[in-house]
Motif scaffolding. Structure first.
Motif, PDB file in Angstrom:
ATOM      1  N   THR A 178      11.613  45.098  55.215  1.00  0.00           N
ATOM      2  CA  THR A 178      11.412  43.693  55.325  1.00  0.00           C
ATOM      3  C   THR A 178      12.960  43.007  55.830  1.00  0.00           C
ATOM      4  OG1 THR A 178       9.761  43.601  53.606  1.00  0.00           O
ATOM      5  CG2 THR A 178      11.012  41.529  53.947  1.00  0.00           C
ATOM      6  N   CYS A 179      12.910  42.208  56.620  1.00  0.00           N
ATOM      7  CA  CYS A 179      13.813  41.382  56.919  1.00  0.00           C
ATOM      8  C   CYS A 179      13.889  40.058  56.702  1.00  0.00           C
ATOM      9  CB  CYS A 179      14.180  41.639  58.421  1.00  0.00           C
ATOM     10  SG  CYS A 179      14.925  43.410  58.972  1.00  0.00           S
ATOM     11  N   SER A 180      14.757  39.427  55.619  1.00  0.00           N
ATOM     12  CA  SER A 180      14.771  38.097  55.234  1.00  0.00           C
ATOM     13  C   SER A 180      16.056  37.424  55.729  1.00  0.00           C
ATOM     14  CB  SER A 180      14.533  38.278  53.842  1.00  0.00           C
ATOM     15  OG  SER A 180      13.447  38.798  53.387  1.00  0.00           O
ATOM     16  N   TRP A 181      15.706  36.153  56.200  1.00  0.00           N
ATOM     17  CA  TRP A 181      16.713  35.305  56.327  1.00  0.00           C
ATOM     18  C   TRP A 181      16.747  34.095  55.263  1.00  0.00           C
ATOM     19  CZ3 TRP A 181      14.237  38.012  59.774  1.00  0.00           C
ATOM     20  CH2 TRP A 181      14.725  38.741  60.736  1.00  0.00           C
ATOM     21  N   THR A 182      18.018  33.574  54.881  1.00  0.00           N
ATOM     22  CA  THR A 182      17.734  32.410  53.963  1.00  0.00           C
ATOM     23  C   THR A 182      18.835  31.458  54.447  1.00  0.00           C
ATOM     24  OG1 THR A 182      19.224  33.786  52.508  1.00  0.00           O
ATOM     25  CG2 THR A 182      17.044  33.735  52.111  1.00  0.00           C
ATOM     26  N   TRP A 183      18.997  30.204  53.705  1.00  0.00           N
ATOM     27  CA  TRP A 183      19.903  29.311  53.904  1.00  0.00           C
ATOM     28  C   TRP A 183      20.560  29.337  52.367  1.00  0.00           C
ATOM     29  CZ3 TRP A 183      17.722  24.185  56.190  1.00  0.00           C
ATOM     30  CH2 TRP A 183      17.595  24.599  57.354  1.00  0.00           C
ATOM     31  N   PRO A 184      22.067  29.671  52.633  1.00  0.00           N
ATOM     32  CA  PRO A 184      22.847  29.626  51.154  1.00  0.00           C
ATOM     33  C   PRO A 184      22.599  28.422  50.589  1.00  0.00           C
ATOM     34  CG  PRO A 184      23.917  30.881  52.930  1.00  0.00           C
ATOM     35  CD  PRO A 184      22.657  30.264  53.600  1.00  0.00           C
ATOM     36  N   THR A 185      22.520  28.411  49.363  1.00  0.00           N
ATOM     37  CA  THR A 185      22.252  27.148  48.601  1.00  0.00           C
ATOM     38  C   THR A 185      23.122  27.041  47.254  1.00  0.00           C
ATOM     39  OG1 THR A 185      19.899  27.192  49.307  1.00  0.00           O
ATOM     40  CG2 THR A 185      20.675  25.502  47.508  1.00  0.00           C
ATOM     41  N   PRO A 186      24.415  26.589  47.330  1.00  0.00           N
ATOM     42  CA  PRO A 186      25.372  26.987  46.257  1.00  0.00           C
ATOM     43  C   PRO A 186      24.658  26.580  44.838  1.00  0.00           C
ATOM     44  CG  PRO A 186      26.458  26.091  47.927  1.00  0.00           C
ATOM     45  CD  PRO A 186      24.900  25.772  48.528  1.00  0.00           C
ATOM     46  N   GLY A 187      24.814  27.315  43.715  1.00  0.00           N
ATOM     47  CA  GLY A 187      24.212  26.753  42.474  1.00  0.00           C
ATOM     48  C   GLY A 187      23.035  27.278  42.102  1.00  0.00           C
ATOM     49  N   VAL A 188      22.042  27.465  43.288  1.00  0.00           N
ATOM     50  CA  VAL A 188      20.662  27.843  42.878  1.00  0.00           C
ATOM     51  C   VAL A 188      20.632  29.133  44.060  1.00  0.00           C
ATOM     52  CG1 VAL A 188      20.119  25.713  42.340  1.00  0.00           C
ATOM     53  CG2 VAL A 188      19.938  26.367  44.599  1.00  0.00           C
ATOM     54  N   LYS A 189      19.556  29.691  44.005  1.00  0.00           N
ATOM     55  CA  LYS A 189      18.955  30.702  44.773  1.00  0.00           C
ATOM     56  C   LYS A 189      18.879  30.146  46.245  1.00  0.00           C
ATOM     57  CE  LYS A 189      16.534  33.762  41.713  1.00  0.00           C
ATOM     58  NZ  LYS A 189      17.428  35.085  41.992  1.00  0.00           N
ATOM     59  N   ASN A 190      19.200  31.225  47.305  1.00  0.00           N
ATOM     60  CA  ASN A 190      19.183  30.676  48.629  1.00  0.00           C
ATOM     61  C   ASN A 190      17.555  30.598  49.052  1.00  0.00           C
ATOM     62  OD1 ASN A 190      21.855  31.610  48.642  1.00  0.00           O
ATOM     63  ND2 ASN A 190      21.613  33.299  50.042  1.00  0.00           N
ATOM     64  N   ASP A 191      17.527  29.778  49.822  1.00  0.00           N
ATOM     65  CA  ASP A 191      16.334  28.898  50.223  1.00  0.00           C
ATOM     66  C   ASP A 191      15.556  29.946  51.502  1.00  0.00           C
ATOM     67  OD1 ASP A 191      14.304  27.551  50.854  1.00  0.00           O
ATOM     68  OD2 ASP A 191      15.212  25.951  51.727  1.00  0.00           O
ATOM     69  N   LEU A 192      14.493  30.687  51.391  1.00  0.00           N
ATOM     70  CA  LEU A 192      13.963  31.448  52.445  1.00  0.00           C
ATOM     71  C   LEU A 192      13.613  30.435  53.664  1.00  0.00           C
ATOM     72  CD1 LEU A 192      12.713  34.303  52.987  1.00  0.00           C
ATOM     73  CD2 LEU A 192      10.517  33.439  52.110  1.00  0.00           C
ATOM     74  N   ARG A 193      13.966  31.233  54.626  1.00  0.00           N
ATOM     75  CA  ARG A 193      13.690  30.408  55.959  1.00  0.00           C
ATOM     76  C   ARG A 193      12.629  31.334  56.943  1.00  0.00           C
ATOM     77  NH1 ARG A 193      13.932  25.886  56.281  1.00  0.00           N
ATOM     78  NH2 ARG A 193      13.308  26.379  54.037  1.00  0.00           N
ATOM     79  N   GLU A 194      12.587  32.896  56.628  1.00  0.00           N
ATOM     80  CA  GLU A 194      11.844  33.521  57.380  1.00  0.00           C
ATOM     81  C   GLU A 194      11.862  34.972  56.702  1.00  0.00           C
ATOM     82  OE1 GLU A 194      11.841  36.013  61.964  1.00  0.00           O
ATOM     83  OE2 GLU A 194      12.645  34.014  61.803  1.00  0.00           O
ATOM     84  N   ALA A 195      10.691  35.479  56.784  1.00  0.00           N
ATOM     85  CA  ALA A 195      10.799  36.828  56.356  1.00  0.00           C
ATOM     86  C   ALA A 195       9.840  37.610  57.233  1.00  0.00           C
ATOM     87  CB  ALA A 195      10.306  37.045  55.020  1.00  0.00           C
ATOM     88  N   ASP A 196      10.201  38.783  57.846  1.00  0.00           N
ATOM     89  CA  ASP A 196       9.602  39.526  58.482  1.00  0.00           C
ATOM     90  C   ASP A 196       9.000  41.189  57.887  1.00  0.00           C
ATOM     91  OD1 ASP A 196       9.746  37.567  60.312  1.00  0.00           O
ATOM     92  OD2 ASP A 196      10.685  38.672  62.070  1.00  0.00           O
ATOM     93  N   VAL A 197       8.001  41.550  58.134  1.00  0.00           N
ATOM     94  CA  VAL A 197       7.468  42.839  57.617  1.00  0.00           C
ATOM     95  C   VAL A 197       7.123  43.752  58.736  1.00  0.00           C
ATOM     96  CG1 VAL A 197       5.746  43.872  56.021  1.00  0.00           C
ATOM     97  CG2 VAL A 197       6.894  42.027  55.368  1.00  0.00           C
ATOM     98  N   ARG A 198       7.724  45.177  58.606  1.00  0.00           N
ATOM     99  CA  ARG A 198       6.942  46.182  59.779  1.00  0.00           C
ATOM    100  C   ARG A 198       6.646  47.324  58.924  1.00  0.00           C
ATOM    101  NH1 ARG A 198       9.485  46.689  65.248  1.00  0.00           N
ATOM    102  NH2 ARG A 198       7.808  45.051  65.688  1.00  0.00           N
ATOM    103  N   PHE A 199       5.426  48.046  59.246  1.00  0.00           N
ATOM    104  CA  PHE A 199       5.065  49.358  58.731  1.00  0.00           C
ATOM    105  C   PHE A 199       5.430  50.127  59.812  1.00  0.00           C
ATOM    106  CE2 PHE A 199       2.526  46.066  56.405  1.00  0.00           C
ATOM    107  CZ  PHE A 199       1.809  46.880  55.419  1.00  0.00           C
ATOM    108  N   ASN A 200       5.972  51.279  59.234  1.00  0.00           N
ATOM    109  CA  ASN A 200       6.008  52.566  60.244  1.00  0.00           C
ATOM    110  C   ASN A 200       5.060  53.499  60.731  1.00  0.00           C
ATOM    111  OD1 ASN A 200       7.153  54.503  61.750  1.00  0.00           O
ATOM    112  ND2 ASN A 200       8.750  55.059  60.319  1.00  0.00           N
ATOM    113  N   THR A 201       4.319  52.896  61.887  1.00  0.00           N
ATOM    114  CA  THR A 201       3.147  53.705  62.065  1.00  0.00           C
ATOM    115  C   THR A 201       3.356  54.858  63.256  1.00  0.00           C
ATOM    116  OG1 THR A 201       2.853  52.017  63.805  1.00  0.00           O
ATOM    117  CG2 THR A 201       1.502  52.009  61.683  1.00  0.00           C
TER     118      THR A 201
END
Length: 355
Positions: free
Chosen positions: A261-284
């Motif tokens: 899983t690759c995830s991209w977030t926006w840093p949000t000081p004081g709270v958890k980073n805000d998810l922008r995108e998350a990709d998932v790949r299975f190794n076939t």
């Protein structure tokens, strides 16, 4: 030396003004960089590092634009997980999370609209592969499916409260796509849709047999469409540049990695980073998957179990190591088992700490 910062103060011939005192020059070697080449506190702006690959723990990330964090989580076959997080502050300053587990109980904050403009496919995009590239063999098992309640029957599933969280949270709705190319277990796109949907619902609905109610609330997942884009990850377990679509697919990963899983977030000081995108790949390329483990199942990973684990990463959970095989977020998947489809106590408590 790969990373060099030197004060630059020199006069320019012809009466031109002197270089500003205290200005810095950062020189990076060609090729992939290690974390030590671009350490915490350095600047991606001064080092012209945006778009470069930084590696750590057999994984890698492409340095994002300032004001962005990127995380890579790779599930392996040897009982270990690999990955790290790189955060680039708005001023370009770099920081890392290289730890395997940390608990963060801060879950407040508000969502932000995604304003990414003109997303572009990465150079390593696999979209031009034929649809059957790296296609997993279709399920050949016969007989009754292994009961999904095997998680509840496993000793400790409802007593192990271990969990760890990332600096990451989905404040609204996770909108996702199914990408181009082969899919695990030889699934059709429509069958993959429902398998991935169930995996995500297992997280967003806190699916468990321990009597815990769902507290993830309105933080749900929504399928948007099929796309010719593919997950932004390459065959070396490196997150490539973000293309703006949260994509699930299958393809080639490093040998030893079941899914990533690759995830991209926006840093949000004081709270958890805000998810922008998350990709998932299975190794076939290296492994077979099944959507229906049976008594005759052999050497196959359950699509929905692996998918549920990866969905846990999307919604902010970290891997758990050691003697915690009953947890969905245990750091490896057990072949031919549906155990991880059902959350254990620690998985639910981890989600509750975030949401």
């Amino acid at each position: 030396m790969a990373f060099a910062l030197a004060a630059s103060l020199s006069a320019v011939a012809g009466g031109m003004s002197e270089a500003r005192a205290g200005a810095t020059v950062c020189e990076l070697d060609e090729g992939e960089l290690a974390v030590s080449d671009l350490p915490s506190g350095s600047s991606v702006i001064q080092c012209d590092a945006v778009g470069r690959v930084v590696t750590y723990d057999s994984t890698g990330v492409t340095v994002p634009e300032p004001g962005t964090a990127v995380s890579v989580d790779a599930m392996s076959t040897d009982g270990t997980s690999h990955g790290f997080t790189m955060e680039v502050a708005a001023d370009g300053t770099v920081s890392y999370d290289l730890t395997s587990a940390s608990v963060d109980l801060d879950g407040t904050g508000s969502d932000k609209a995604d304003v990414l403009v003109n997303p572009a496919r990465t150079a390593g995009d696999l979209s031009l592969e034929p649809d059957d590239a790296d296609a997993d063999a279709s399920d050949a098992g016969t007989g009754a499916e292994v009961a999904e309640v095997d998680a509840a029957a496993s000793p400790g599933a409802c007593s192990d409260g271990t969990y760890a969280t990332k600096d990451q949270k989905e404040y609204g709705i996770y909108n996702w796509y199914i990408g181009d190319g082969g899919l695990p277990a030889g699934l059709s796109k429509s069958d993959a849709l429902w398998s991935f949907y169930e995996a995500l619902d297992n997280i967003t609905e806190s699916n468990n047999n321990c009597g815990y109610s769902d507290q993830v609330g309105a933080h749900t997942a929504n399928f948007l469409d099929y796309t010719s884009y593919e997950a932004d990850v390459n065959s070396r377990d490196q997150c490539t540049s973000r293309d703006g679509l949260s994509t699930w697919d299958a393809g080639n990963l490093a040998s030893g990695t079941v899914a990533i899983t690759c995830s991209w977030t926006w840093p949000t000081p004081g709270v958890k980073n805000d998810l922008r995108e998350a990709d998932v790949r299975f190794n076939t390329t290296d492994y077979d998957f099944t959507n229906k483990p049976t008594a005759s199942c052999s050497n196959k990973y359950d699509v929905r179990s692996v998918g549920t684990h990866e969905a846990g990463h999307i919604f902010g959970l970290k891997d758990i190591h050691g003697a915690h095989e009953n947890l969905t977020m245990y750091d490896t998947s057990i072949q031919c088992s549906t155990r991880a489809r059902t959350l254990a106590k620690g998985d639910v408590l981890g989600l509750r700490s975030i949401y």
